[in-house]
Design an enzyme around this catalytic site. Structure first.
Site, PDB file in Angstrom:
ATOM      1  N   LYS A   1       0.837  -1.210   0.000  1.00 12.93           N
ATOM      2  CA  LYS A   1       0.000   0.000   0.000  1.00 12.93           C
ATOM      3  C   LYS A   1       0.873   1.261   0.000  1.00 12.93           C
ATOM      4  CE  LYS A   1      -1.648   1.479   4.085  1.00 12.93           C
ATOM      5  NZ  LYS A   1      -1.208   2.877   4.298  1.00 12.93           N
ATOM      6  N   ASN A   2       1.900   1.282   0.848  1.00  9.14           N
ATOM      7  CA  ASN A   2       2.697   2.506   0.990  1.00  9.14           C
ATOM      8  C   ASN A   2       3.619   2.756  -0.203  1.00  9.14           C
ATOM      9  OD1 ASN A   2       1.456   3.001   3.372  1.00  9.14           O
ATOM     10  ND2 ASN A   2       3.248   2.651   4.683  1.00  9.14           N
TER      11      ASN A   2
ATOM     12  N   ARG B   1      -4.251  10.537   5.334  1.00 10.88           N
ATOM     13  CA  ARG B   1      -3.157  11.492   5.371  1.00 10.88           C
ATOM     14  C   ARG B   1      -2.285  11.455   4.122  1.00 10.88           C
ATOM     15  NH1 ARG B   1       0.180  14.163   8.804  1.00 10.88           N
ATOM     16  NH2 ARG B   1       1.961  13.496   7.599  1.00 10.88           N
TER      17      ARG B   1
ATOM     18  N   CYS C   1      -4.170  13.019  13.638  1.00  6.69           N
ATOM     19  CA  CYS C   1      -4.355  11.622  13.264  1.00  6.69           C
ATOM     20  C   CYS C   1      -4.159  10.826  14.527  1.00  6.69           C
ATOM     21  CB  CYS C   1      -3.352  11.282  12.170  1.00  6.69           C
ATOM     22  SG  CYS C   1      -2.430   9.810  12.398  1.00  6.69           S
TER      23      CYS C   1
ATOM     24  N   ARG D   1       1.591  14.371  13.626  1.00  3.43           N
ATOM     25  CA  ARG D   1       2.030  14.178  12.230  1.00  3.43           C
ATOM     26  C   ARG D   1       1.938  15.431  11.360  1.00  3.43           C
ATOM     27  NH1 ARG D   1      -0.109   8.374  10.243  1.00  3.43           N
ATOM     28  NH2 ARG D   1       1.712   8.379   8.951  1.00  3.43           N
ATOM     29  N   PRO D   2       2.787  16.404  11.620  1.00  2.00           N
ATOM     30  CA  PRO D   2       2.768  17.634  10.826  1.00  2.00           C
ATOM     31  C   PRO D   2       3.307  17.412   9.402  1.00  2.00           C
ATOM     32  CG  PRO D   2       4.626  17.632  12.345  1.00  2.00           C
ATOM     33  CD  PRO D   2       3.844  16.380  12.624  1.00  2.00           C
ATOM     34  N   ILE D   3       3.109  18.431   8.536  1.00  2.00           N
ATOM     35  CA  ILE D   3       3.687  18.355   7.172  1.00  2.00           C
ATOM     36  C   ILE D   3       4.626  19.533   6.928  1.00  2.00           C
ATOM     37  CG2 ILE D   3       1.863  16.987   6.068  1.00  2.00           C
ATOM     38  CD1 ILE D   3       0.833  19.769   4.976  1.00  2.00           C
ATOM     39  N   ASP D   4       5.112  20.132   8.039  1.00  2.00           N
ATOM     40  CA  ASP D   4       5.970  21.313   7.914  1.00  2.00           C
ATOM     41  C   ASP D   4       7.197  21.058   7.028  1.00  2.00           C
ATOM     42  OD1 ASP D   4       6.568  19.557  10.107  1.00  2.00           O
ATOM     43  OD2 ASP D   4       8.119  20.963  10.748  1.00  2.00           O
ATOM     44  N   LEU D   5       7.732  19.842   7.080  1.00  2.00           N
ATOM     45  CA  LEU D   5       8.955  19.575   6.303  1.00  2.00           C
ATOM     46  C   LEU D   5       8.653  19.529   4.793  1.00  2.00           C
ATOM     47  CD1 LEU D   5      10.483  16.823   8.640  1.00  2.00           C
ATOM     48  CD2 LEU D   5      11.106  19.242   8.540  1.00  2.00           C
TER      49      LEU D   5
ATOM     50  N   ASP E   1       5.694   0.581  11.903  1.00  2.00           N
ATOM     51  CA  ASP E   1       4.474  -0.091  11.443  1.00  2.00           C
ATOM     52  C   ASP E   1       4.406  -1.562  11.875  1.00  2.00           C
ATOM     53  OD1 ASP E   1       3.673   2.253  10.303  1.00  2.00           O
ATOM     54  OD2 ASP E   1       3.963   1.647   8.224  1.00  2.00           O
TER      55      ASP E   1
ATOM     56  N   LEU F   1       9.085   7.073  16.818  1.00  2.00           N
ATOM     57  CA  LEU F   1       8.652   7.909  15.691  1.00  2.00           C
ATOM     58  C   LEU F   1       7.351   8.657  15.940  1.00  2.00           C
ATOM     59  CD1 LEU F   1       9.589   5.987  12.439  1.00  2.00           C
ATOM     60  CD2 LEU F   1      10.815   7.738  13.643  1.00  2.00           C
TER      61      LEU F   1
ATOM     62  N   ARG G   1      -8.316  -0.517   5.475  1.00  2.00           N
ATOM     63  CA  ARG G   1      -7.504   0.504   4.803  1.00  2.00           C
ATOM     64  C   ARG G   1      -6.227  -0.113   4.228  1.00  2.00           C
ATOM     65  NH1 ARG G   1      -5.559   4.712   8.461  1.00  2.00           N
ATOM     66  NH2 ARG G   1      -4.315   4.957   6.599  1.00  2.00           N
TER      67      ARG G   1
HETATM   68  C1  UD1 Z   1       4.995   6.908   6.405  1.00  2.00           C
HETATM   69  C2  UD1 Z   1       4.120   5.684   6.252  1.00  2.00           C
HETATM   70  C3  UD1 Z   1       3.662   5.181   7.616  1.00  2.00           C
HETATM   71  C4  UD1 Z   1       4.874   4.954   8.528  1.00  2.00           C
HETATM   72  C5  UD1 Z   1       5.768   6.196   8.566  1.00  2.00           C
HETATM   73  C6  UD1 Z   1       7.069   5.964   9.318  1.00  2.00           C
HETATM   74  C7  UD1 Z   1       3.078   6.020   4.088  1.00  2.00           C
HETATM   75  C8  UD1 Z   1       1.844   6.341   3.321  1.00  2.00           C
HETATM   76  N1  UD1 Z   1       2.970   6.047   5.420  1.00  2.00           N
HETATM   77  O1  UD1 Z   1       4.178   7.913   7.015  1.00  2.00           O
HETATM   78  O2  UD1 Z   1       2.957   3.952   7.432  1.00  2.00           O
HETATM   79  O3  UD1 Z   1       4.414   4.681   9.844  1.00  2.00           O
HETATM   80  O4  UD1 Z   1       6.116   6.611   7.229  1.00  2.00           O
HETATM   81  O5  UD1 Z   1       7.764   4.911   8.756  1.00  2.00           O
HETATM   82  O6  UD1 Z   1       4.107   5.723   3.510  1.00  2.00           O
HETATM   83  N2  UD1 Z   1       7.383  14.681  10.576  1.00  2.00           N
HETATM   84  C9  UD1 Z   1       7.455  16.025  10.882  1.00  2.00           C
HETATM   85  N3  UD1 Z   1       7.190  16.931   9.883  1.00  2.00           N
HETATM   86  C10 UD1 Z   1       6.861  16.551   8.605  1.00  2.00           C
HETATM   87  C11 UD1 Z   1       6.795  15.179   8.309  1.00  2.00           C
HETATM   88  C12 UD1 Z   1       7.061  14.261   9.316  1.00  2.00           C
HETATM   89  O7  UD1 Z   1       7.746  16.398  12.009  1.00  2.00           O
HETATM   90  O8  UD1 Z   1       6.657  17.432   7.761  1.00  2.00           O
HETATM   91  C13 UD1 Z   1       7.652  13.666  11.620  1.00  2.00           C
HETATM   92  C14 UD1 Z   1       6.429  12.803  11.952  1.00  2.00           C
HETATM   93  O9  UD1 Z   1       5.575  13.422  12.888  1.00  2.00           O
HETATM   94  C15 UD1 Z   1       7.082  11.549  12.491  1.00  2.00           C
HETATM   95  C16 UD1 Z   1       8.364  11.442  11.649  1.00  2.00           C
HETATM   96  O10 UD1 Z   1       8.603  12.749  11.123  1.00  2.00           O
HETATM   97  O11 UD1 Z   1       7.444  11.705  13.834  1.00  2.00           O
HETATM   98  C17 UD1 Z   1       8.290  10.455  10.509  1.00  2.00           C
HETATM   99  O12 UD1 Z   1       7.105  10.675   9.783  1.00  2.00           O
HETATM  100  P1  UD1 Z   1       7.002  10.375   8.227  1.00  2.00           P
HETATM  101  O13 UD1 Z   1       8.134   9.525   7.771  1.00  2.00           O
HETATM  102  O14 UD1 Z   1       6.745  11.643   7.505  1.00  2.00           O
HETATM  103  O15 UD1 Z   1       5.663   9.494   8.175  1.00  2.00           O
HETATM  104  P2  UD1 Z   1       4.665   9.440   6.968  1.00  2.00           P
HETATM  105  O16 UD1 Z   1       5.389   9.697   5.705  1.00  2.00           O
HETATM  106  O17 UD1 Z   1       3.456  10.260   7.291  1.00  2.00           O
END
Ligand code: UD1
Length: 423
Positions: free
Chosen positions: A22-23, A93, A117, A122-126, A308, A330, A400
């Site tokens: 899926k991912n 997400r 979530c 789980r922010p998207i700031d990066l 996961d 994480l 899902r």
């Molecule tokens: C992806 C996987 C999810 C898995 C996770 C970690 C998909 C669709 N989902 O989620 O199944 O559990 O990787 O292996 O592939 N973070 C920030 N800012 C950001 C982005 C991330 O602070 O902009 C933090 C997150 O809160 C978390 C860490 O970085 O603590 C890793 O998150 P991330 O790798 O981004 O997870 P996803 O890509 O959402």
């Protein structure tokens, strides 16, 4: 709504065929927004998250055709909208994966913020700061990320503060159509990121460092890509979950169509707990342990132990002789399965992000509630070894990400049935 009824304490045996990841499939579906041709995607898992993203692309104007349950054809040539609305993004997400491709191709887009979530903030700031470095102007308006870059994205040096899987995928896809070279430092190197990079490279985007934490992407300056048909890699988390089913029931089972090289941390941990393995081509057989030993787990990025798989290993450590420790690094709220496992008689203590599991106690069946995708699979595993009949509610979380879940468990001898909740 449906629930699963599971009668525990049965030995398992037989084979399970692992579905596509899926991912991996989700970013690859988003990637079709970069194509000039219609793209065939094979080995797509038939799970709810895929249908959600397919619906999102259809809303944008793409033609999405399911040739069969596991094959998709996507034509994005007629995409006329760049608005990913809240109704779909809130369901999943990973919808944020359309942000990079839409912005790169159209120079503007409006994508709903995914919001909170269950497993954490789980922010998207990066994702956003990286796109700003590539020249985008980003505003948050009425819950939407409004991104514009009228003259197109430019290559930039991106240093991720944290390793982010979907963040890396978004920026790689954006960089593929950008003008110039994007250098991504501290990139994720999960197999799903690697497959995305390999397919982009196969479509004419020059990418250096694939599989490492430094990627250099040479953009095509908005020239859309000719993407060949491809097959999605096997789902390493689904594979790991069925290996845990073999382990928790101390049974010999074989998973087919899996890639052992993507599962090294999981296999290594199972070996340290006393289980044996036979690995050949794409088959992995787990062999029973004489004594199931406790484990120490720290979740981290690939190739380390995957977050996961944390919930499934917590269930497994309930049958180990001794105390296991599980350190979730994480996500800040990824222990929601604990309170449900306690209802089945588990002895687990939580201290912040560390759980101590005192294994070896007989579990008893209970009514339990699924809270997120992987937490739910831990409840199934626990129910497989509990005395009596467990009922797992809210299984839409499982749907899902696990294809044909009860059929696959039934095929290896589990007594599991999907039933409709009474209103
Ligand atoms: C992806 C996987 C999810 C898995 C996770 C970690 C998909 C669709 N989902 O989620 O199944 O559990 O990787 O292996 O592939 N973070 C920030 N800012 C950001 C982005 C991330 O602070 O902009 C933090 C997150 O809160 C978390 C860490 O970085 O603590 C890793 O998150 P991330 O790798 O981004 O997870 P996803 O890509 O959402």
């Amino acid at each position: 709504m449906y629930y699963l009824k599971i009668n525990g304490n049965k030995k398992l045996k037989g084979e399970v065929k692992i579905s596509g990841a899926k991912n991996a499939a989700l970013p690859l579906i988003a990637m079709t927004l970069l194509a000039k041709n219609s793209v065939n995607l094979n080995n797509i898992p038939n799970v709810a998250d895929i249908k959600t993203l397919a619906k999102l692309l259809q809303n944008l104007g793409a033609k999405v055709e399911f040739i069969n349950e596991n094959e998709l054809n996507i034509d994005t040539s007629k995409v006329h909208s760049t608005m990913a609305n809240y109704d779909i993004v809130r369901k999943m997400r990973a919808s944020i994966l359309v942000l990079g491709p839409l912005l790169a191709r159209f120079g503007h887009c409006e994508v709903s913020l995914p919001g909170g979530c269950a497993i954490g903030q789980r922010p998207i700031d990066l994702h956003l700061s990286a796109l700003e470095k590539m020249g985008a102007t980003i505003q948050i308006k009425d819950g939407y990320v409004v991104a514009t870059v009228p003259n197109g994205l430019s290559g930039a040096k991106i240093v991720f503060d944290k390793i982010t899987v979907t963040g890396t995928e978004n920026i790689v896809m954006a960089a593929a159509l950008a003008r110039g070279t994007t250098h991504i430092i501290n990139a994720a190197k999960e197999p799903e990121v690697v497959q995305l990079c390999e397919i982009l490279a196969d479509s004419g985007v020059k990418i250096e460092g694939i599989g490492t934490d430094e990627l250099i992407v040479h953009g095509t300056d908005k020239n859309l890509l000719k993407i060949k048909s491809f097959s999605v890699i096997p789902d390493r988390i689904e594979a790991g979950t069925y290996l845990c089913a073999g382990a928790i029931t101390n049974s010999k089972i074989t998973i087919k169509n899996a890639q052992a090289k993507h599962l090294q941390a999981v296999i290594h941990k199972l070996e340290s707990m006393g289980f044996g393995f036979e690995i050949s081509n794409n088959d992995i057989t787990i062999l029973p342990a004489q004594k199931i030993k406790p484990c120490d787990i720290v979740t981290t990025e690939y190739p380390g132990f995957p977050t996961d798989m944390q919930a499934q290993f917590m269930a497994l450590s309930l049958v180990a002789q001794g105390v296991s420790t599980i350190d979730e690094r994480l996500f800040e709220n990824r222990f929601m399965h604990v309170s449900e496992l306690l209802r089945m008689g588990a002895d687990i203590r939580l201290n912040g992000h560390i759980a101590s599991v005192n294994g070896g106690k007989q579990l008893n069946a209970a009514d339990v509630m699924a809270t997120d995708l992987r937490a739910s699979s831990a409840l199934i595993l626990a129910a497989l070894v509990a005395n009596g009949e467990s009922r797992i509610h809210r299984i839409y979380h499982l749907d899902r990400g696990y294809e044909n879940l009860e059929q696959k468990f039934q095929a290896i001898g589990a007594d599991i049935t999907r039933l409709k909740e009474e209103q």
